[in-house]
Design an enzyme around this catalytic site. Structure first.
Site, PDB file in Angstrom:
ATOM      1  N   THR A   1     -14.136  -4.720 -28.831  1.00 39.82           N
ATOM      2  CA  THR A   1     -13.604  -3.757 -29.799  1.00 39.82           C
ATOM      3  C   THR A   1     -13.661  -2.363 -29.184  1.00 39.82           C
ATOM      4  O   THR A   1     -14.740  -1.804 -28.988  1.00 39.82           O
ATOM      5  CB  THR A   1     -14.427  -3.794 -31.106  1.00 39.82           C
ATOM      6  OG1 THR A   1     -14.512  -5.144 -31.556  1.00 39.82           O
ATOM      7  CG2 THR A   1     -13.786  -2.924 -32.170  1.00 39.82           C
TER       8      THR A   1
ATOM      9  N   LYS B   1      -8.087  -4.483 -35.913  1.00 40.20           N
ATOM     10  CA  LYS B   1      -9.516  -4.839 -35.843  1.00 40.20           C
ATOM     11  C   LYS B   1     -10.359  -3.818 -36.615  1.00 40.20           C
ATOM     12  O   LYS B   1     -11.321  -4.172 -37.309  1.00 40.20           O
ATOM     13  CB  LYS B   1      -9.936  -4.910 -34.365  1.00 40.20           C
ATOM     14  CG  LYS B   1     -11.409  -5.013 -34.094  1.00 40.20           C
ATOM     15  CD  LYS B   1     -12.020  -6.309 -34.567  1.00 40.20           C
ATOM     16  CE  LYS B   1     -13.527  -6.306 -34.333  1.00 40.20           C
ATOM     17  NZ  LYS B   1     -14.217  -7.407 -34.966  1.00 40.20           N
TER      18      LYS B   1
ATOM     19  N   ASN C   1     -17.893   2.892 -22.540  1.00 47.24           N
ATOM     20  CA  ASN C   1     -18.683   3.145 -21.330  1.00 47.24           C
ATOM     21  C   ASN C   1     -18.751   1.899 -20.462  1.00 47.24           C
ATOM     22  O   ASN C   1     -18.607   1.967 -19.230  1.00 47.24           O
ATOM     23  CB  ASN C   1     -20.123   3.554 -21.681  1.00 47.24           C
ATOM     24  CG  ASN C   1     -20.180   4.982 -22.138  1.00 47.24           C
ATOM     25  OD1 ASN C   1     -19.238   5.747 -21.905  1.00 47.24           O
ATOM     26  ND2 ASN C   1     -21.263   5.341 -22.798  1.00 47.24           N
TER      27      ASN C   1
HETATM   28  P1  NAP Z   1     -23.509  -7.633 -26.479  1.00 46.19           P
HETATM   29  O1  NAP Z   1     -24.234  -8.882 -26.781  1.00 46.19           O
HETATM   30  O2  NAP Z   1     -24.174  -6.317 -26.695  1.00 46.19           O
HETATM   31  O3  NAP Z   1     -22.979  -7.742 -24.964  1.00 46.19           O
HETATM   32  C1  NAP Z   1     -22.400  -6.626 -24.362  1.00 46.19           C
HETATM   33  C2  NAP Z   1     -21.912  -6.976 -22.974  1.00 46.19           C
HETATM   34  O4  NAP Z   1     -21.453  -5.753 -22.360  1.00 46.19           O
HETATM   35  C3  NAP Z   1     -23.005  -7.540 -22.055  1.00 46.19           C
HETATM   36  O5  NAP Z   1     -22.426  -8.467 -21.183  1.00 46.19           O
HETATM   37  C4  NAP Z   1     -23.462  -6.284 -21.321  1.00 46.19           C
HETATM   38  O6  NAP Z   1     -24.051  -6.543 -20.067  1.00 46.19           O
HETATM   39  C5  NAP Z   1     -22.141  -5.575 -21.116  1.00 46.19           C
HETATM   40  N1  NAP Z   1     -22.358  -4.152 -20.853  1.00 46.19           N
HETATM   41  C6  NAP Z   1     -22.902  -3.217 -21.677  1.00 46.19           C
HETATM   42  N2  NAP Z   1     -22.944  -2.013 -21.067  1.00 46.19           N
HETATM   43  C7  NAP Z   1     -22.450  -2.206 -19.824  1.00 46.19           C
HETATM   44  C8  NAP Z   1     -22.221  -1.350 -18.706  1.00 46.19           C
HETATM   45  N3  NAP Z   1     -22.519  -0.038 -18.760  1.00 46.19           N
HETATM   46  N4  NAP Z   1     -21.704  -1.879 -17.580  1.00 46.19           N
HETATM   47  C9  NAP Z   1     -21.375  -3.197 -17.522  1.00 46.19           C
HETATM   48  N5  NAP Z   1     -21.549  -4.073 -18.534  1.00 46.19           N
HETATM   49  C10 NAP Z   1     -22.075  -3.576 -19.669  1.00 46.19           C
HETATM   50  O7  NAP Z   1     -22.146  -7.516 -27.319  1.00 46.19           O
HETATM   51  P2  NAP Z   1     -21.332  -8.634 -28.105  1.00 46.19           P
HETATM   52  O8  NAP Z   1     -21.928  -8.809 -29.448  1.00 46.19           O
HETATM   53  O9  NAP Z   1     -21.097  -9.805 -27.221  1.00 46.19           O
HETATM   54  O10 NAP Z   1     -19.958  -7.820 -28.342  1.00 46.19           O
HETATM   55  C11 NAP Z   1     -19.045  -7.542 -27.294  1.00 46.19           C
HETATM   56  C12 NAP Z   1     -17.869  -6.791 -27.878  1.00 46.19           C
HETATM   57  O11 NAP Z   1     -17.258  -7.578 -28.909  1.00 46.19           O
HETATM   58  C13 NAP Z   1     -18.229  -5.450 -28.547  1.00 46.19           C
HETATM   59  O12 NAP Z   1     -17.171  -4.554 -28.348  1.00 46.19           O
HETATM   60  C14 NAP Z   1     -18.352  -5.813 -30.032  1.00 46.19           C
HETATM   61  O13 NAP Z   1     -18.087  -4.711 -30.872  1.00 46.19           O
HETATM   62  C15 NAP Z   1     -17.288  -6.886 -30.157  1.00 46.19           C
HETATM   63  N6  NAP Z   1     -17.529  -7.902 -31.202  1.00 46.19           N
HETATM   64  C16 NAP Z   1     -18.791  -8.397 -31.435  1.00 46.19           C
HETATM   65  C17 NAP Z   1     -18.970  -9.367 -32.420  1.00 46.19           C
HETATM   66  C18 NAP Z   1     -20.329  -9.930 -32.766  1.00 46.19           C
HETATM   67  O14 NAP Z   1     -20.464 -10.518 -33.844  1.00 46.19           O
HETATM   68  N7  NAP Z   1     -21.334  -9.810 -31.925  1.00 46.19           N
HETATM   69  C19 NAP Z   1     -17.872  -9.828 -33.151  1.00 46.19           C
HETATM   70  C20 NAP Z   1     -16.591  -9.326 -32.854  1.00 46.19           C
HETATM   71  C21 NAP Z   1     -16.430  -8.361 -31.874  1.00 46.19           C
HETATM   72  P3  NAP Z   1     -25.650  -6.721 -19.935  1.00 46.19           P
HETATM   73  O15 NAP Z   1     -25.932  -8.153 -20.265  1.00 46.19           O
HETATM   74  O16 NAP Z   1     -25.928  -6.345 -18.536  1.00 46.19           O
HETATM   75  O17 NAP Z   1     -26.271  -5.751 -20.928  1.00 46.19           O
END
Ligand code: NAP
Length: 298
Positions: free
Chosen positions: A99, A174, A72
């Site tokens: 991811t 992944k 999304n």
């Molecule tokens: P996060 O902290 O939840 O950040 C999500 C990002 O996506 C934020 O910048 C958020 O913006 C943006 N976003 C969400 N919905 C949106 C929308 N409708 N329109 C525009 N922007 C939107 O996630 P994260 O932990 O950094 O992870 C990011 C990705 O990497 C995910 O796919 C996750 O599965 C993957 N990942 C995460 C980790 C981990 O350990 N955290 C490790 C490996 C991979 P806002 O700030 O405005 O909400």
């Protein structure tokens, strides 16, 4: 000497903010965009421009990196009159590091190819600490040529790049890596719950695991504090692990493959999510497992 690419970084969440900061500190010209503007506050001091829309960002740079939550979010930043795609033209590059499901990634790769845009499928393994220290493992779905071109940029964020094949091989790999992570998380939570149920000090579990070279696992060390304190500040939010588990089950089902333990992991994660714990770390499943035990789960 080739000119370093101008980078546009979209998605400054738990992972994206430290990844973009590493690029800026390494000397790349970086422009950032985040849906919620407050998360961009630290970037002007690092010399980064802040774009008001994904389209404005894409117009300023050669290469866009996306690190947003899910499909999304990716749609929201790519599509529509203010989306990245509206500003893309031949010669640009898109590197997705979030991811996303392999099917979606494959369609994105095809679309980029048609538009003359290079596409690299580069999800990452490793959590917030690894993003901060530049020690992520990149699981790359890309051509050899693109990987060579972007190798120096990617290495600013990563300790290793595993080349899985052309897109969407990075996303496919992944899911396999996160399958192991989901099961390690469940194993740790169930072991901690059983220790508590038997009246054992939780520290003993980590001591015993740590002495056995086969079980002395970095994930257990990373999550020790969460488990012992029963506090779950998000490094990897549970909602992302739930999303990934569903991708795994969908990919398996399409191929007639059953993943019975992953199916059980998904149920546990869904229960925690439905309890309102989606924004906490994935280790929060321990709270659901222990809620009926006599010792209060703080
Ligand atoms: P996060 O902290 O939840 O950040 C999500 C990002 O996506 C934020 O910048 C958020 O913006 C943006 N976003 C969400 N919905 C949106 C929308 N409708 N329109 C525009 N922007 C939107 O996630 P994260 O932990 O950094 O992870 C990011 C990705 O990497 C995910 O796919 C996750 O599965 C993957 N990942 C995460 C980790 C981990 O350990 N955290 C490790 C490996 C991979 P806002 O700030 O405005 O909400």
């Amino acid at each position: 000497m080739s000119v370093p690419p101008r980078i546009g970084f979209i998605g400054l969440g738990i992972m994206g903010a430290p990844m973009a900061a590493r690029l800026a500190k390494a000397g790349y010209e970086v422009c950032v965009y985040n849906r919620t503007r407050v998360s961009t506050a630290q970037f002007p001091d690092m010399g980064c421009e802040v774009a008001s829309t994904p389209r404005a960002l894409a117009k300023m740079v050669d290469t866009v990196i996306t690190m947003v939550a899910d499909v999304n979010a990716m749609g929201a930043v790519m599509e529509g009159p203010e989306g990245v795609a509206s500003a893309f033209s031949g010669g640009n590059s898109l590197i997705n590091m979030a991811t996303l499901p392999p099917d979606y990634t494959e369609a994105l790769a095809r679309r980029c190819f048609t538009a003359g845009v290079r596409f690299l499928d580069c999800p990452v393994s490793g959590s917030r600490q690894a993003a901060e220290s530049g020690e992520l493992v990149i699981l790359a779905g890309a051509s050899q040529e693109d990987l060579e071109k972007f190798g120096p940029l990617l290495r600013t964020m990563a300790r290793e790049i595993v080349h899985a094949g052309p897109p969407p091989a990075g996303s496919a790999l992944k899911l396999c890596v996160n399958l192991v992570l989901g099961q390690l998380n469940t194993a740790l939570a169930e072991a901690a719950a059983l220790a508590q149920a038997q009246g054992l000090d939780g520290g003993l579990l980590f001591e015993a695991l740590g002495h056995n070279p086969a079980l002395n696992c970095g994930f257990f060390r990373l999550k020790k504090e969460n488990v012992l304190s029963r506090r779950y500040p998000a490094a990897f939010p549970l909602r992302h692990m739930l999303k990934d588990s569903r991708f795994m089950l969908e990919e398996a089902a399409k191929r007639g493959l059953e993943l019975p333990v992953t199916a059980a992991v998904e149920k546990l994660l869904a229960k925690s999510y439905n309890s309102g714990y989606g924004d906490e770390d994935l280790t929060v499943i321990l709270r659901n497992l222990t809620e009926k035990l006599p010792r209060e789960d703080k």
